[in-house]
Design a protein around this motif. Sequence first.
Motif, PDB file in Angstrom:
ATOM      1  N   ARG A  15       6.937  13.095  -0.214  1.00 39.11           N
ATOM      2  CA  ARG A  15       6.392  12.321   0.707  1.00 39.11           C
ATOM      3  C   ARG A  15       4.754  13.359   0.876  1.00 39.11           C
ATOM      4  O   ARG A  15       4.058  12.644   1.918  1.00 39.11           O
ATOM      5  N   ASN A  18       0.743  14.164  -3.197  1.00 42.28           N
ATOM      6  CA  ASN A  18      -0.270  13.207  -3.719  1.00 42.28           C
ATOM      7  C   ASN A  18       0.435  11.643  -4.587  1.00 42.28           C
ATOM      8  O   ASN A  18       1.078  12.352  -5.375  1.00 42.28           O
ATOM      9  N   PRO A  19       1.005  10.553  -3.756  1.00 40.26           N
ATOM     10  CA  PRO A  19       1.288   9.629  -4.682  1.00 40.26           C
ATOM     11  C   PRO A  19       1.049   8.758  -6.090  1.00 40.26           C
ATOM     12  O   PRO A  19       1.434   8.460  -6.398  1.00 40.26           O
ATOM     13  N   LYS A  20      -0.214   9.617  -6.149  1.00 44.33           N
ATOM     14  CA  LYS A  20      -0.707   8.734  -7.663  1.00 44.33           C
ATOM     15  C   LYS A  20      -0.382   9.554  -8.704  1.00 44.33           C
ATOM     16  O   LYS A  20       0.196   9.469  -9.997  1.00 44.33           O
ATOM     17  N   THR A  22       2.973  10.611  -8.341  1.00 46.17           N
ATOM     18  CA  THR A  22       4.650  11.259  -7.578  1.00 46.17           C
ATOM     19  C   THR A  22       5.614  11.118  -8.845  1.00 46.17           C
ATOM     20  O   THR A  22       6.916  11.725  -9.134  1.00 46.17           O
ATOM     21  N   SER A 193      -3.213   2.601  -5.798  1.00 44.00           N
ATOM     22  CA  SER A 193      -4.311   4.250  -5.902  1.00 44.00           C
ATOM     23  C   SER A 193      -6.111   3.742  -6.430  1.00 44.00           C
ATOM     24  O   SER A 193      -5.328   2.768  -7.507  1.00 44.00           O
ATOM     25  N   SER A 208      -5.081   7.060  -2.661  1.00 41.58           N
ATOM     26  CA  SER A 208      -3.635   6.724  -3.120  1.00 41.58           C
ATOM     27  C   SER A 208      -2.687   6.657  -2.366  1.00 41.58           C
ATOM     28  O   SER A 208      -3.060   7.703  -0.968  1.00 41.58           O
ATOM     29  N   GLY A 209      -1.648   5.540  -2.343  1.00 46.43           N
ATOM     30  CA  GLY A 209      -0.498   5.551  -1.226  1.00 46.43           C
ATOM     31  C   GLY A 209       0.302   4.783  -1.637  1.00 46.43           C
ATOM     32  O   GLY A 209       0.270   4.248  -2.348  1.00 46.43           O
ATOM     33  N   ASN A 210       1.463   4.820  -0.603  1.00 45.91           N
ATOM     34  CA  ASN A 210       2.506   3.856  -0.484  1.00 45.91           C
ATOM     35  C   ASN A 210       3.002   2.891   0.541  1.00 45.91           C
ATOM     36  O   ASN A 210       2.561   3.941   1.439  1.00 45.91           O
ATOM     37  N   TYR A 250      -5.443   0.277   6.900  1.00 47.25           N
ATOM     38  CA  TYR A 250      -5.264   1.302   6.420  1.00 47.25           C
ATOM     39  C   TYR A 250      -7.130   1.629   6.106  1.00 47.25           C
ATOM     40  O   TYR A 250      -7.907   2.528   6.496  1.00 47.25           O
TER      41      TYR A 250
END
Length: 286
Positions: A15, A18-20, A22, A193, A208-210, A250
């Motif tokens: 968490r 960086n979600p990019k 994952t 992203s 980037s995110g989710n 966001y």
Amino acid sequence: MEAVDPFDSALDLLRRLNPKHTSDHLNSIISLAPDLTEDLLASVDQPLTVKRCRDTGREYLLCDYNRDGDSYRSPWSNKFDPPLDEAGAGAGGVGAAGSEGAGEGAIPSERVRRMEVKANEAFDVYRELYYEGGVSSVYFWNLDDGFAGVVLLKKSSTPGGSSQGVWDSIHVFEAIERGRTTHYKLTSTVILSLSAAAGGSLGDMDLSGNMTRQVEQDLPVDTDDSHIANVGRLVEDMELKMRNLLQEVYFGKARDVVGDLRSVGSLSEGARDRETQREIIGSMRR
């Protein structure tokens, strides 16, 4: 001192990264803790990967719900690639009670497979209408009191430009059948992203995110086609809500932060405009 759960620690770490990237982070954690492999793959949403069906030549998306080991089932041909051996195929499939799961060679029953085929056709049209490109895949599997499935959508910007973006939608649902009504539980995740290379001294931007949202609803059902319409309506409404949240909340918040750091116009002029506005409002109240 209370013992720390390695699985919770791994999720907590993911968490904060960086979600990019994952997938890379997940592979690194799995290499350090192989015992967590199945739990992590089933719990962590990753950016979707595209593969081409050997039989039909059509592209489809890979996820944990159409995976058996290193093989993935195509929604177009209903076959695994690479093919499963007889031992692997026997581990899944139809059980004694006629129920199947996702994974371990599980192939949906004839009824659920027919709905899966229709759902893939419906969401292929949905993808073209809303995304004008990209790839979509739908996978169904049996439950003891109904069925479940996942709707996958992926759209990437045209490569080669200074700006790039990837949108991944993962919609997992359960449909619990109760006579003429069905209880649907939908869990949706969007992985976004964005990157832009400004060049020169301006540098690059990487955002980037989710986001994950959930909804439950009871809807009437007449035939199996009603399930396709109900799931399609739930997914459509959820995607529109999540897209608006991303755009208004966001990105809007990011714009406000930039505006506080560096104004487009003169700050003194802005202050005078706000003071004039307050005076007008005050005079109207008097």
